[in-house]
Design an enzyme around this catalytic site. Structure first.
Site, PDB file in Angstrom:
ATOM      1  N   LYS A  30       0.920  -1.198   0.033  1.00 50.46           N
ATOM      2  CA  LYS A  30       0.064  -0.068   0.165  1.00 50.46           C
ATOM      3  C   LYS A  30       0.857   1.131  -0.069  1.00 50.46           C
ATOM      4  O   LYS A  30       0.544   2.240  -0.705  1.00 50.46           O
ATOM      5  CB  LYS A  30      -0.994  -0.028   1.228  1.00 50.46           C
ATOM      6  CG  LYS A  30      -1.445   1.446   1.275  1.00 50.46           C
ATOM      7  CD  LYS A  30      -2.426   1.432   2.532  1.00 50.46           C
ATOM      8  CE  LYS A  30      -1.848   1.611   4.031  1.00 50.46           C
ATOM      9  NZ  LYS A  30      -1.596   3.059   4.582  1.00 50.46           N
ATOM     10  N   ASN A  31       2.061   1.193   1.068  1.00 55.12           N
ATOM     11  CA  ASN A  31       2.683   2.713   1.100  1.00 55.12           C
ATOM     12  C   ASN A  31       3.617   2.887  -0.033  1.00 55.12           C
ATOM     13  O   ASN A  31       4.279   3.947  -0.032  1.00 55.12           O
ATOM     14  CB  ASN A  31       3.176   2.662   2.441  1.00 55.12           C
ATOM     15  CG  ASN A  31       2.069   2.777   3.570  1.00 55.12           C
ATOM     16  OD1 ASN A  31       0.943   3.034   3.217  1.00 55.12           O
ATOM     17  ND2 ASN A  31       2.524   2.598   4.721  1.00 55.12           N
ATOM     18  N   CYS A 124      -4.740  12.014  12.855  1.00 58.26           N
ATOM     19  CA  CYS A 124      -5.394  10.950  13.120  1.00 58.26           C
ATOM     20  C   CYS A 124      -5.440  10.397  14.500  1.00 58.26           C
ATOM     21  O   CYS A 124      -4.651  10.905  15.110  1.00 58.26           O
ATOM     22  CB  CYS A 124      -5.072   9.879  11.872  1.00 58.26           C
ATOM     23  SG  CYS A 124      -3.518   9.136  12.269  1.00 58.26           S
ATOM     24  N   ARG A 129       0.180  14.358  13.595  1.00 58.47           N
ATOM     25  CA  ARG A 129       0.813  14.082  12.069  1.00 58.47           C
ATOM     26  C   ARG A 129       0.903  15.250  11.233  1.00 58.47           C
ATOM     27  O   ARG A 129       0.556  15.570  10.159  1.00 58.47           O
ATOM     28  CB  ARG A 129      -0.198  13.236  11.291  1.00 58.47           C
ATOM     29  CG  ARG A 129      -0.712  12.001  11.851  1.00 58.47           C
ATOM     30  CD  ARG A 129       0.105  10.851  11.950  1.00 58.47           C
ATOM     31  NE  ARG A 129       0.587  10.234  10.863  1.00 58.47           N
ATOM     32  CZ  ARG A 129      -0.034   9.114  10.101  1.00 58.47           C
ATOM     33  NH1 ARG A 129      -1.268   8.648  10.674  1.00 58.47           N
ATOM     34  NH2 ARG A 129       0.420   8.984   8.837  1.00 58.47           N
ATOM     35  N   ASP A 310       4.712   0.147  12.057  1.00 57.89           N
ATOM     36  CA  ASP A 310       3.313  -0.376  11.634  1.00 57.89           C
ATOM     37  C   ASP A 310       3.218  -1.786  12.001  1.00 57.89           C
ATOM     38  O   ASP A 310       2.360  -2.482  11.717  1.00 57.89           O
ATOM     39  CB  ASP A 310       3.245  -0.231  10.097  1.00 57.89           C
ATOM     40  CG  ASP A 310       3.096   1.292   9.878  1.00 57.89           C
ATOM     41  OD1 ASP A 310       3.564   1.427   8.561  1.00 57.89           O
ATOM     42  OD2 ASP A 310       2.994   2.142  10.430  1.00 57.89           O
ATOM     43  N   ARG A 402      -8.591  -0.314   4.954  1.00 61.37           N
ATOM     44  CA  ARG A 402      -7.810   0.783   4.348  1.00 61.37           C
ATOM     45  C   ARG A 402      -6.628   0.315   3.947  1.00 61.37           C
ATOM     46  O   ARG A 402      -5.919   0.399   2.914  1.00 61.37           O
ATOM     47  CB  ARG A 402      -7.589   2.088   5.291  1.00 61.37           C
ATOM     48  CG  ARG A 402      -8.727   3.158   5.505  1.00 61.37           C
ATOM     49  CD  ARG A 402      -8.089   3.977   5.911  1.00 61.37           C
ATOM     50  NE  ARG A 402      -6.763   4.400   5.734  1.00 61.37           N
ATOM     51  CZ  ARG A 402      -5.919   4.760   6.527  1.00 61.37           C
ATOM     52  NH1 ARG A 402      -5.832   4.790   7.598  1.00 61.37           N
ATOM     53  NH2 ARG A 402      -4.529   5.057   6.029  1.00 61.37           N
TER      54      ARG A 402
HETATM   55  C1  EPZ Z   1       4.287   7.033   6.747  1.00 66.48           C
HETATM   56  O1  EPZ Z   1       3.559   8.029   7.414  1.00 66.48           O
HETATM   57  C2  EPZ Z   1       3.353   5.754   6.515  1.00 66.48           C
HETATM   58  N1  EPZ Z   1       2.140   6.132   5.680  1.00 66.48           N
HETATM   59  C3  EPZ Z   1       2.887   5.360   7.935  1.00 66.48           C
HETATM   60  O2  EPZ Z   1       2.134   4.069   7.483  1.00 66.48           O
HETATM   61  C4  EPZ Z   1       4.018   4.996   8.899  1.00 66.48           C
HETATM   62  O3  EPZ Z   1       3.547   4.556  10.050  1.00 66.48           O
HETATM   63  C5  EPZ Z   1       5.032   6.185   9.104  1.00 66.48           C
HETATM   64  O4  EPZ Z   1       5.193   6.637   7.663  1.00 66.48           O
HETATM   65  C6  EPZ Z   1       6.113   5.748   9.613  1.00 66.48           C
HETATM   66  O5  EPZ Z   1       6.794   4.655   8.899  1.00 66.48           O
HETATM   67  C7  EPZ Z   1       2.469   6.127   4.338  1.00 66.48           C
HETATM   68  O6  EPZ Z   1       3.594   5.801   3.741  1.00 66.48           O
HETATM   69  C8  EPZ Z   1       1.178   6.703   3.560  1.00 66.48           C
HETATM   70  P1  EPZ Z   1       6.277  10.157   8.867  1.00 66.48           P
HETATM   71  P2  EPZ Z   1       3.964   9.316   7.698  1.00 66.48           P
HETATM   72  O7  EPZ Z   1       6.112  11.469   8.172  1.00 66.48           O
HETATM   73  O8  EPZ Z   1       4.857   9.717   6.279  1.00 66.48           O
HETATM   74  C9  EPZ Z   1       6.376  13.329  12.662  1.00 66.48           C
HETATM   75  C10 EPZ Z   1       0.169   2.656   7.986  1.00 66.48           C
HETATM   76  O9  EPZ Z   1       0.073   2.051   8.832  1.00 66.48           O
HETATM   77  N2  EPZ Z   1       6.557  14.531  11.410  1.00 66.48           N
HETATM   78  O10 EPZ Z   1       7.447   9.330   8.810  1.00 66.48           O
HETATM   79  O11 EPZ Z   1       2.824  10.348   7.705  1.00 66.48           O
HETATM   80  C11 EPZ Z   1       5.142  12.501  12.419  1.00 66.48           C
HETATM   81  O12 EPZ Z   1       4.515  13.301  13.503  1.00 66.48           O
HETATM   82  C12 EPZ Z   1       0.598   4.219   7.957  1.00 66.48           C
HETATM   83  O13 EPZ Z   1       0.363   2.346   6.604  1.00 66.48           O
HETATM   84  C13 EPZ Z   1       6.757  15.692  11.639  1.00 66.48           C
HETATM   85  O14 EPZ Z   1       6.695  16.039  13.036  1.00 66.48           O
HETATM   86  O15 EPZ Z   1       4.976   9.434   8.615  1.00 66.48           O
HETATM   87  C14 EPZ Z   1       5.856  11.221  13.166  1.00 66.48           C
HETATM   88  O16 EPZ Z   1       5.776  11.271  14.551  1.00 66.48           O
HETATM   89  C15 EPZ Z   1       0.301   4.785   9.225  1.00 66.48           C
HETATM   90  N3  EPZ Z   1       6.521  16.867  10.828  1.00 66.48           N
HETATM   91  C16 EPZ Z   1       7.291  10.894  12.653  1.00 66.48           C
HETATM   92  O17 EPZ Z   1       7.649  12.265  12.168  1.00 66.48           O
HETATM   93  C17 EPZ Z   1       6.367  16.343   9.318  1.00 66.48           C
HETATM   94  O18 EPZ Z   1       6.598  17.162   8.732  1.00 66.48           O
HETATM   95  C18 EPZ Z   1       7.305   9.958  11.521  1.00 66.48           C
HETATM   96  O19 EPZ Z   1       6.148  10.373  10.593  1.00 66.48           O
HETATM   97  C19 EPZ Z   1       6.235  14.825   9.117  1.00 66.48           C
HETATM   98  C20 EPZ Z   1       6.388  14.053  10.287  1.00 66.48           C
END
Ligand code: EPZ
Length: 426
Positions: A30-31, A124, A129, A310, A402
């Site tokens: 998916k990702n 969420c 996020r 995840d 999802r």
């Molecule tokens: C991706 O989300 C995945 N989603 C998530 O999978 C996964 O859990 C996550 O990466 C971590 O591996 C997709 O790829 C569509 P991050 P993403 O930006 O990119 C903080 C699932 O279960 N952050 O790597 O949104 C954030 O709050 C989903 O399939 C900021 O502070 O995650 C988090 O604490 C859930 N500022 C950490 O960084 C930003 O601008 C990592 O988030 C961006 C992120």
């Protein structure tokens, strides 16, 4: 007596206790599918994405492309996209609300039109996020970034190469930047990037489109191109689905042969499960999982190649039945323990202290009516139902739908007693 009528959303009815065995094929990731689908915005040539899972998130991503003016339709396990008709640069709230990953349309739309307007993705249940890193990147790229009426508005006069360091490792932040930079002539440098396999799969696609991308450690050097061509790409297998099915087998002391896996993408998961006692053998691009995993271990989630956040909820079910105490430290998201409160209803002994969960293994879990709160939490409740004594009803299944393609059918093929209860109010 448990009420097994399902009202507002589908539910799963699970009879625990059967041993899983057999062969199952892991779906495409998916990702990886999501950023690759949005990469088609960068070209006007037809693109084919193969092995795309049939998921709500993927449908939403294709619906967004249709709203932008592209043509997208499914042919077997592929999605065929003709982006030539894309004329809008706006991702509306009705789509973004349903799928936060719509933020990945920002970079490609800005690259294509010099302007983009994407509804703000809310938080969420697993965390706020924020997208500050995404916005800082576009600001550094010279775009005028503003937040107005619930939208992110970015405008750019001319595209020029840049150097940017992420303050923290972000998967979609890295992907958004790579999508945009692939269309920028000249040499750009991105530092402190995410290295998840899904990010690397997107890099493969961007290279097929004509971008030159070299990655050394957590630094990417990108030489983009004004003209990016169409591509044909098979997405990588879903490592999180594979990990989820591995846990399902181990919970039931089963013997499951997982086809279509990339073991290198599962290194930390395999290491953790083996340290719990699991037998996991690699067979080319398949994995044979046998036996149980009952030794308690401490689990710390971190960015790839660390233990994936995840998979945290799923491994917690195993730890709930381990012979001793374990600690789970969730370093990525601030609120990703909601499955704990549902697992407790099934008899799990878990205490949450901030970002740490203290898990004390119990003899058995008992079937109960439980509620999904997010995608991976819902998977952990299904897993718990497979091994619990008696009947479990997992409600609010749209969370599961999802991110998992036909999970209950795959589990049934492996011998699980699981039925989907369609909602009365569809
Ligand atoms: C991706 O989300 C995945 N989603 C998530 O999978 C996964 O859990 C996550 O990466 C971590 O591996 C997709 O790829 C569509 P991050 P993403 O930006 O990119 C903080 C699932 O279960 N952050 O790597 O949104 C954030 O709050 C989903 O399939 C900021 O502070 O995650 C988090 O604490 C859930 N500022 C950490 O960084 C930003 O601008 C990592 O988030 C961006 C992120």
């Amino acid at each position: 007596m448990m009420n097994i009528t399902s009202y507002t959303s589908d539910a799963l009815l699970i009879e625990g206790g059967t041993r899983l065995s057999g062969r199952v094929r892991v779906s495409g990731a998916k990702n990886a599918s999501l950023p690759i689908i949005f990469a088609t915005i960068l070209t006007s040539d037809p693109c084919t994405v193969e092995d795309v899972p049939q998921l709500l998130d993927v449908k939403n991503a294709c619906d967004l492309l249709l709203m932008l003016g592209a043509e997208a339709h499914r042919k077997g396990d592929s999605v065929l996209i003709d982006p030539s008709g894309i004329s809008s640069h706006e991702a509306p709230p009705e789509i973004v609300r349903k799928m936060r990953a719509s933020i990945l349309s920002l970079g490609p739309l800005l690259a294509r039109f010099g302007t983009a307007r994407v509804a703000l993705p809310g938080g969420c249940s697993i965390g706020a996020r924020p997208i500050d890193q995404h916005l800082k990147f576009f600001a550094k790229a010279g775009a005028d970034v503003s937040l107005k009426d619930g939208f992110i508005q970015v405008e750019l006069k001319n595209k020029k190469p840049l150097e940017f360091s992420f303050e923290l490792i972000t998967v979609t932040g890295t992907e958004n930047a790579l999508l945009y930079l692939s269309s920028v002539e000249g040499r750009s440098i991105l530092r402190n990037i995410a290295l998840e396999p899904e990010v690397m799969d997107l890099v493969e696609v961007l290279r097929k489109m004509g971008a030159e991308i070299e990655i050394e450690g957590r630094t990417a050097v990108v030489r983009g191109s004004d003209y990016l061509k169409g591509f044909h790409h098979r997405v990588i297998p879903d490592r999180i689905e594979a990990g989820t099915l591995m846990v399902a087998s181990l919970l039931t002391d089963g013997e499951v042969y997982l086809e279509n896996t990339v073991p290198e993408h599962l290194g930390s998961v395999i290491d953790t499960l083996r340290s719990m006692g699991a037998s996991i053998e690699r067979r080319d691009n398949a994995l044979l999982v046998r036996g149980k995993a009952t030794r308690p271990v401490d689990v710390y989630t971190s960015e790839f190649p660390g233990f994936p956040t995840d998979m945290q909820a799923q491994v917690m079910v195993l730890l709930s039945l381990a012979e001793g105490k374990s600690r789970v430290y969730e370093s990525i998201f601030e609120n990703r323990f909601q499955h704990v409160y549902e697992l407790r209803k099934m008899g799990a002994k878990i205490e949450v202290r901030g970002r740490t969960a203290l898990v004390e293994g119990v003899e058995e879990l008992r079937g109960a009516e439980v509620f999904s709160t997010d995608l991976r939490a819902s998977a952990s409740l299904v897993l718990a139902g497979l091994v619990a004594k008696g009947t479990t009803v997992v409600r609010d299944l749209y969370h599961l739908d999802r991110g998992y393609e036909r999970l209950e059918e795959k589990l049934k093929e492996l011998g699980a007693c699981v039925e989907r209860l369609p909602s009365l109010v569809s």
